[in-house]
Motif scaffolding. Structure first.
Motif, PDB file in Angstrom:
ATOM      1  N   GLY A   1      -3.114   6.074   9.665  1.00  0.00           N
ATOM      2  CA  GLY A   1      -2.046   6.811  10.150  1.00  0.00           C
ATOM      3  C   GLY A   1      -0.804   6.059  10.829  1.00  0.00           C
ATOM      4  N   ARG A   2      -1.235   4.780  11.327  1.00  0.00           N
ATOM      5  CA  ARG A   2      -0.297   3.978  12.272  1.00  0.00           C
ATOM      6  C   ARG A   2       0.265   2.677  11.157  1.00  0.00           C
ATOM      7  NH1 ARG A   2      -0.677   2.501  18.293  1.00  0.00           N
ATOM      8  NH2 ARG A   2      -0.563   4.501  18.984  1.00  0.00           N
ATOM      9  N   ALA A   3      -0.393   2.524  10.020  1.00  0.00           N
ATOM     10  CA  ALA A   3      -0.155   1.542   9.441  1.00  0.00           C
ATOM     11  C   ALA A   3      -0.150   1.727   7.648  1.00  0.00           C
ATOM     12  CB  ALA A   3      -1.150   0.254   9.637  1.00  0.00           C
ATOM     13  N   LEU A   4       0.684   2.987   7.369  1.00  0.00           N
ATOM     14  CA  LEU A   4       0.462   3.250   5.892  1.00  0.00           C
ATOM     15  C   LEU A   4       0.954   2.392   4.905  1.00  0.00           C
ATOM     16  CD1 LEU A   4       1.921   7.002   6.302  1.00  0.00           C
ATOM     17  CD2 LEU A   4      -0.458   6.279   6.133  1.00  0.00           C
ATOM     18  N   ASP A   5       2.135   1.596   5.110  1.00  0.00           N
ATOM     19  CA  ASP A   5       2.488   0.424   4.435  1.00  0.00           C
ATOM     20  C   ASP A   5       1.596  -0.725   4.227  1.00  0.00           C
ATOM     21  OD1 ASP A   5       4.666   2.060   3.992  1.00  0.00           O
ATOM     22  OD2 ASP A   5       6.181   1.147   5.405  1.00  0.00           O
ATOM     23  N   LYS A   6       0.858  -0.795   5.342  1.00  0.00           N
ATOM     24  CA  LYS A   6       0.217  -2.158   5.467  1.00  0.00           C
ATOM     25  C   LYS A   6      -1.176  -1.729   4.433  1.00  0.00           C
ATOM     26  CE  LYS A   6      -1.228  -6.174   7.292  1.00  0.00           C
ATOM     27  NZ  LYS A   6      -0.615  -7.295   7.277  1.00  0.00           N
ATOM     28  N   VAL A   7      -1.672  -0.646   4.671  1.00  0.00           N
ATOM     29  CA  VAL A   7      -2.919   0.173   3.697  1.00  0.00           C
ATOM     30  C   VAL A   7      -2.570  -0.183   2.449  1.00  0.00           C
ATOM     31  CG1 VAL A   7      -4.421   1.839   3.247  1.00  0.00           C
ATOM     32  CG2 VAL A   7      -3.634   1.467   5.888  1.00  0.00           C
ATOM     33  N   LEU A   8      -1.161   0.349   2.051  1.00  0.00           N
ATOM     34  CA  LEU A   8      -1.043   0.410   0.561  1.00  0.00           C
ATOM     35  C   LEU A   8      -0.806  -1.132  -0.108  1.00  0.00           C
ATOM     36  CD1 LEU A   8       1.777   3.263   0.954  1.00  0.00           C
ATOM     37  CD2 LEU A   8      -0.767   3.585  -0.173  1.00  0.00           C
ATOM     38  N   GLU A   9      -0.275  -1.754   0.884  1.00  0.00           N
ATOM     39  CA  GLU A   9      -0.081  -3.264   0.359  1.00  0.00           C
ATOM     40  C   GLU A   9      -1.402  -3.793   0.162  1.00  0.00           C
ATOM     41  OE1 GLU A   9       1.063  -7.639   2.746  1.00  0.00           O
ATOM     42  OE2 GLU A   9       2.217  -5.790   3.397  1.00  0.00           O
ATOM     43  N   GLY A  10      -2.297  -3.668   1.367  1.00  0.00           N
ATOM     44  CA  GLY A  10      -3.833  -4.274   1.131  1.00  0.00           C
ATOM     45  C   GLY A  10      -4.437  -3.799  -0.058  1.00  0.00           C
ATOM     46  N   MET A  11      -4.239  -2.332  -0.143  1.00  0.00           N
ATOM     47  CA  MET A  11      -4.999  -1.856  -1.683  1.00  0.00           C
ATOM     48  C   MET A  11      -4.213  -2.635  -2.747  1.00  0.00           C
ATOM     49  SD  MET A  11      -7.080   0.333  -2.966  1.00  0.00           S
ATOM     50  CE  MET A  11      -7.367   1.609  -1.580  1.00  0.00           C
ATOM     51  N   LYS A  12      -3.196  -2.813  -2.987  1.00  0.00           N
ATOM     52  CA  LYS A  12      -2.559  -3.622  -4.097  1.00  0.00           C
ATOM     53  C   LYS A  12      -3.137  -5.172  -4.217  1.00  0.00           C
ATOM     54  CE  LYS A  12       1.928  -1.720  -4.083  1.00  0.00           C
ATOM     55  NZ  LYS A  12       3.304  -1.919  -3.731  1.00  0.00           N
ATOM     56  N   VAL A  13      -3.482  -5.676  -2.951  1.00  0.00           N
ATOM     57  CA  VAL A  13      -4.059  -7.022  -3.039  1.00  0.00           C
ATOM     58  C   VAL A  13      -5.495  -6.965  -3.500  1.00  0.00           C
ATOM     59  CG1 VAL A  13      -4.389  -8.886  -1.559  1.00  0.00           C
ATOM     60  CG2 VAL A  13      -2.236  -7.867  -1.325  1.00  0.00           C
ATOM     61  N   ILE A  14      -6.202  -6.053  -2.894  1.00  0.00           N
ATOM     62  CA  ILE A  14      -7.619  -5.823  -3.216  1.00  0.00           C
ATOM     63  C   ILE A  14      -7.787  -5.807  -4.764  1.00  0.00           C
ATOM     64  CG2 ILE A  14      -9.538  -4.713  -2.770  1.00  0.00           C
ATOM     65  CD1 ILE A  14      -9.178  -7.107  -0.735  1.00  0.00           C
ATOM     66  N   ILE A  15      -7.130  -4.652  -5.247  1.00  0.00           N
ATOM     67  CA  ILE A  15      -7.281  -3.937  -6.665  1.00  0.00           C
ATOM     68  C   ILE A  15      -6.893  -5.306  -7.496  1.00  0.00           C
ATOM     69  CG2 ILE A  15      -6.138  -2.764  -8.458  1.00  0.00           C
ATOM     70  CD1 ILE A  15      -6.025  -0.407  -6.429  1.00  0.00           C
ATOM     71  N   GLU A  16      -5.905  -6.281  -7.356  1.00  0.00           N
ATOM     72  CA  GLU A  16      -5.592  -7.246  -8.112  1.00  0.00           C
ATOM     73  C   GLU A  16      -6.821  -8.052  -7.912  1.00  0.00           C
ATOM     74  OE1 GLU A  16      -2.169  -8.972  -6.714  1.00  0.00           O
ATOM     75  OE2 GLU A  16      -0.647  -7.455  -7.366  1.00  0.00           O
ATOM     76  N   ARG A  17      -7.524  -8.449  -6.932  1.00  0.00           N
ATOM     77  CA  ARG A  17      -8.708  -9.263  -6.807  1.00  0.00           C
ATOM     78  C   ARG A  17      -9.789  -8.630  -7.335  1.00  0.00           C
ATOM     79  NH1 ARG A  17      -7.551 -11.060  -0.420  1.00  0.00           N
ATOM     80  NH2 ARG A  17      -5.786 -12.392  -0.750  1.00  0.00           N
TER      81      ARG A  17
END
Length: 331
Positions: free
Chosen positions: A67-83
């Motif tokens: 809830g406090r870091a929506l953009d950070k979660v979405l950014e992290g999801m992109k990075v981890i899916i790429e990996r």
């Protein structure tokens, strides 16, 4: 029942000879990777639970809920899916958090789906609790699954205890390590560091505040003021100082960084482990971290959750009066 379902699916796939990847994006109740991270794991044979998966990588979001870091979660999801794609797995299973109530949660889940592009979505629900989320997923292949009546929700205390056990597991064998600030890249919740301010710039700060702070350092974007014991600064004083310096001013109290959870990464950006900040010596340019990680560290990602000496969550960086789990999205 999300984790139990993911474990079952992963084991079935592994028994059939598939190479299975697991992404755990349940920040507060993660089994793959430490709490506050999006973890990437891999299993080659059936496991009793997902904590037994091989942790390949992790991305520090820094909070126990999205809830406090929506953009950070979405950014992290992109990075981890790429990996994950580089692992060349046959099956990739993504476990998300349980935040489903309201329009904001629904939009967040839709954005996760847009990033992950799954072949199929499994929605576990009691009654119609996923109605808001599923309305946003028109055109996606969704299977509805009733939550097993034997599975009980963890209350807040049990969720907190689950995280604390995980922190301790990932900190096993830790000792205090020192890193020259010039040798590592610092990212995350801590204000960006710079270089010690010149005497002229310190003089401007002192004149505006009426005292000389413990330390000042500056980068092209802002001036960072480190306050010493018993030093105080008002919002009005900060505005006055920003006008005098013609740039933004960030304020940190010396010692506030103690206990903050961090992740450590190697040259290739890969996750090496977690640690707990002991202190930053701004004058000697040294950062000390309690961590089991040994060897070369290139990047230190600073989270927002603070832990005490026993590994218990006590607060957020800069918000010492609020419990670390007291935010929306912690389900």
């Amino acid at each position: 029942g999300k984790t139990s379902l993911c474990t079952y699916l992963a084991n079935r796939a592994a028994l059939e000879g598939s190479k299975v990847g697991i992404i755990d994006a349940d920040l507060g109740q993660s089994d793959v990777g430490p709490p506050t991270t999006i973890g990437l794991g891999q299993i080659r044979e059936p496991v009793s639970d997902l904590t037994k998966a091989e942790v390949v990588d992790a991305y520090l979001v820094g909070y126990t809920s999205p809830g406090r870091a929506l953009d950070k979660v979405l950014e992290g999801m992109k990075v981890i899916i790429e990996r994950a794609e580089k692992l060349d797995v046959d099956v990739l299973i993504i476990n998300t958090d349980g935040w489903v109530d309201g329009a904001e949660a629904a939009d967040y889940k839709r954005r996760l789906v847009d990033i992950a592009k799954p072949d199929i979505i499994l929605g576990i629900e009691r009654e119609d609790e996923l109605s808001d989320v599923l309305k946003t997923l028109n055109g996606k292949q969704v299977m509805h699954i009733d939550a097993p009546p034997t599975i009980k929700r963890r209350d807040r205390e049990k969720r907190r205890l689950h995280r604390e056990l995980s922190y301790r597991r990932y900190l096993e064998g830790a000792k205090v390590q020192s890193y020259p600030i010039s040798w590592v890249k610092l990212q995350g919740c801590l204000p960006e560091l710079g270089l010690p301010a010149t005497e002229e710039r310190v003089s401007i700060v002192s004149e505006a505040l009426g005292f000389t702070p413990y330390h000042c350092e500056e980068n092209p974007r802002h001036m960072l003021i480190i306050l010493g014991k018993n030093q105080e600064i008002t919002d009005e004083a900060v505005k006055k100082l920003e006008e005098a310096l013609e740039k933004d001013v960030k304020v940190l109290r010396k010692g506030d960084e103690r206990g903050v959870l961090v992740s450590l990464h190697g040259d290739d950006g890969r996750f090496l482990g977690i640690g707990v900040l002991r202190d930053i010596d701004f004058r000697r340019r040294i950062i000390r971290i309690y961590t089991p990680v040994e060897g070369k560290v290139s990047t230190i990602c600073v989270g927002c959750v603070k832990l005490d000496e026993e590994g218990r969550e006590v607060s957020f960086l800069g918000e010492e009066t609020q419990e670390a789990s007291d935010v929306k999205g912690e389900e």
